[in-house]
Design a protein around this motif. Sequence first.
Motif, PDB file in Angstrom:
ATOM      1  N   LYS A   1       0.964  -1.156  -0.018  1.00 55.60           N
ATOM      2  CA  LYS A   1      -0.138  -0.114   0.262  1.00 55.60           C
ATOM      3  C   LYS A   1       0.806   1.350   0.101  1.00 55.60           C
ATOM      4  CE  LYS A   1      -3.074  -3.147   2.433  1.00 55.60           C
ATOM      5  NZ  LYS A   1      -3.476  -3.622   1.176  1.00 55.60           N
ATOM      6  N   ARG A   2       0.692   2.038  -1.011  1.00 51.78           N
ATOM      7  CA  ARG A   2       1.587   3.256  -1.291  1.00 51.78           C
ATOM      8  C   ARG A   2       0.566   4.516  -1.126  1.00 51.78           C
ATOM      9  NH1 ARG A   2       3.546   7.523  -0.464  1.00 51.78           N
ATOM     10  NH2 ARG A   2       5.799   8.082  -1.414  1.00 51.78           N
ATOM     11  N   ASN A   3       0.267   5.331  -0.013  1.00 53.61           N
ATOM     12  CA  ASN A   3      -0.566   6.425  -0.104  1.00 53.61           C
ATOM     13  C   ASN A   3       0.212   7.760   0.163  1.00 53.61           C
ATOM     14  OD1 ASN A   3      -2.559   4.561  -0.325  1.00 53.61           O
ATOM     15  ND2 ASN A   3      -3.124   4.739   1.835  1.00 53.61           N
TER      16      ASN A   3
ATOM     17  N   GLN B   1       4.192  -2.215  -9.389  1.00 57.81           N
ATOM     18  CA  GLN B   1       5.405  -1.775  -8.649  1.00 57.81           C
ATOM     19  C   GLN B   1       5.690  -0.385  -8.381  1.00 57.81           C
ATOM     20  OE1 GLN B   1      10.122  -3.391  -8.570  1.00 57.81           O
ATOM     21  NE2 GLN B   1       9.352  -2.934 -10.577  1.00 57.81           N
ATOM     22  N   CYS B   2       6.094  -0.041  -7.105  1.00 58.43           N
ATOM     23  CA  CYS B   2       6.432   1.169  -6.684  1.00 58.43           C
ATOM     24  C   CYS B   2       7.752   1.503  -7.387  1.00 58.43           C
ATOM     25  CB  CYS B   2       6.386   1.469  -5.211  1.00 58.43           C
ATOM     26  SG  CYS B   2       6.571   3.262  -4.898  1.00 58.43           S
ATOM     27  N   ALA B   3       8.036   2.656  -7.799  1.00 59.26           N
ATOM     28  CA  ALA B   3       9.351   3.318  -8.581  1.00 59.26           C
ATOM     29  C   ALA B   3      10.517   3.070  -7.228  1.00 59.26           C
ATOM     30  CB  ALA B   3       9.283   4.702  -8.771  1.00 59.26           C
ATOM     31  N   GLY B   4       9.880   3.084  -6.153  1.00 51.92           N
ATOM     32  CA  GLY B   4      10.718   3.079  -4.817  1.00 51.92           C
ATOM     33  C   GLY B   4      10.994   1.585  -4.268  1.00 51.92           C
TER      34      GLY B   4
ATOM     35  N   ASP C   1       9.038  14.571  -9.259  1.00 51.24           N
ATOM     36  CA  ASP C   1       9.501  13.353  -8.322  1.00 51.24           C
ATOM     37  C   ASP C   1       9.373  12.093  -9.502  1.00 51.24           C
ATOM     38  OD1 ASP C   1       9.683  11.677  -6.262  1.00 51.24           O
ATOM     39  OD2 ASP C   1       7.592  12.188  -5.362  1.00 51.24           O
ATOM     40  N   TYR C   2       9.824  10.965  -9.056  1.00 53.57           N
ATOM     41  CA  TYR C   2       9.631   9.798  -9.962  1.00 53.57           C
ATOM     42  C   TYR C   2      10.192   9.864 -11.339  1.00 53.57           C
ATOM     43  CZ  TYR C   2       6.268   8.056  -6.617  1.00 53.57           C
ATOM     44  OH  TYR C   2       5.727   7.668  -5.446  1.00 53.57           O
ATOM     45  N   LYS C   3      11.566  10.394 -11.140  1.00 54.08           N
ATOM     46  CA  LYS C   3      12.319  10.535 -12.520  1.00 54.08           C
ATOM     47  C   LYS C   3      13.698   9.927 -12.151  1.00 54.08           C
ATOM     48  CE  LYS C   3      10.122  14.482 -14.521  1.00 54.08           C
ATOM     49  NZ  LYS C   3      10.555  15.793 -15.257  1.00 54.08           N
TER      50      LYS C   3
HETATM   51 MO    MO Z   1       4.852   4.572  -5.633  1.00 56.56          MO
END
Ligand code: MO
Length: 384
Positions: free
Chosen positions: A43-45, A90-93, A228-230
């Motif tokens: 879970k990613r909020n 999948q989360c980038a992290g 973000d997310y780069k």
């Molecule tokens: Mo994410």
Amino acid sequence: DPYASDPERHPVLRINNLKPFNAEPPPEILSDSYITPSAFFFKRNHLPVPQVDPASYQLHVEGIPGGVLTLSLEDLKTQFPKHTVTATLQCAGNRRSEMNSVKQVKGLNWGIAAISNATWSGAKLRDVLLAAGYGPDVAQWAHHVQFEGLDKDVTGTTYGASIPLNKAVSEEGDVLLAYEMNGEELPADHGFPVRVVVPGTVGARNVKWLGRIIVSKDESSSHWQQNDYKGFSPGTDWDTVDFKSAPAIQELPVQSAVTTPADGAVIDRSAGEVTVKGYAWSGGGREVVRVDVSLDGGKTWQVAQLRANDKGQPPEPPRPPGRAWAWKLWELTAPLPPDAQELEIVCKAVDNSYNMQPDTVPPIWNLRGVLSNAWHRVKVTIKE
Ligand code: MO
Ligand code: MTE
């Protein structure tokens, strides 16, 4: 407390941050079942979970000349064919903690389980865009489809992201406006009543609690799309970073990890053998075609067995090329090497473009700790 109405969560989840809620399952749970039960799904909020009344819920589709299309949940369920897609998110992290241990990065310290696999059902985004008037004339000027969530920060800013228009309208893109996860209505944490599922694309673009869809010339102007997310060079630091210089992450690179045994586990010599399990996946619909496993830190390798189903269930039907949205679970049982006191178990996956994972973290280290996909290494000791 804006988080007071957040839902209950399963106690086995490992909490990375409580408010907003961010948690991953223990890794061995991931390889227990091909379809991750929703309670264990990571879970990613970024914000509090919004409370949405399904009876008054409205989805607005904007940006196409001719007006705004507004759909109720009932409209979405009854006016469009229902499609089901098995897709890994999948989360980038994911695996950021391994980058952190090389050199500090900014972000949640995810282990290897910010990834999960589910079946999603809903309307195809393509069908909804066509109903809203999408056509070749729109493709002349539009390049992106933006999504806005109903979750807001204290200033009223909503979560937002976008994907390329091609992905959204392609027959083969399989982008869903999902109202079911694993055969039940979406859980609150996963976007009830409607979320976007963009198979093969980084978690961040799979917008939950979807409120608006905007066909547009430009990408989303949200913080999460722009700043973000780069990905950046290992040489880029917070003084020199220019977020405009890098593209927003969409498809993710090939990934795999060992879910069991755990790092630091002790194996009895008398067992005679060791069973190693894990997951493997690649972005953009590229299929994982092989997973190599080493017990000696990468000197010698064996090929693991891949699986795309739950034990006792029929395997997932073969996916058309370029539409392998779901992970493979893999397993290898091998005799314990007679002289070793310690094993360094390593895995690496290969996708159908022959993309492979890098062997170490330093060459891919980046200040946000995203795209962490080096060979996964686990050390275990053998007890005589
Ligand atoms: Mo994410
Ligand atoms: N959508 C909204 N509205 N708000 C969010 O905070 N987080 C994104 C994405 N969609 C997010 C969102 C991120 S970064 C990820 S990795 C995935 O949701 C996580 O999906 P999950 O919680 O269903 O695993």
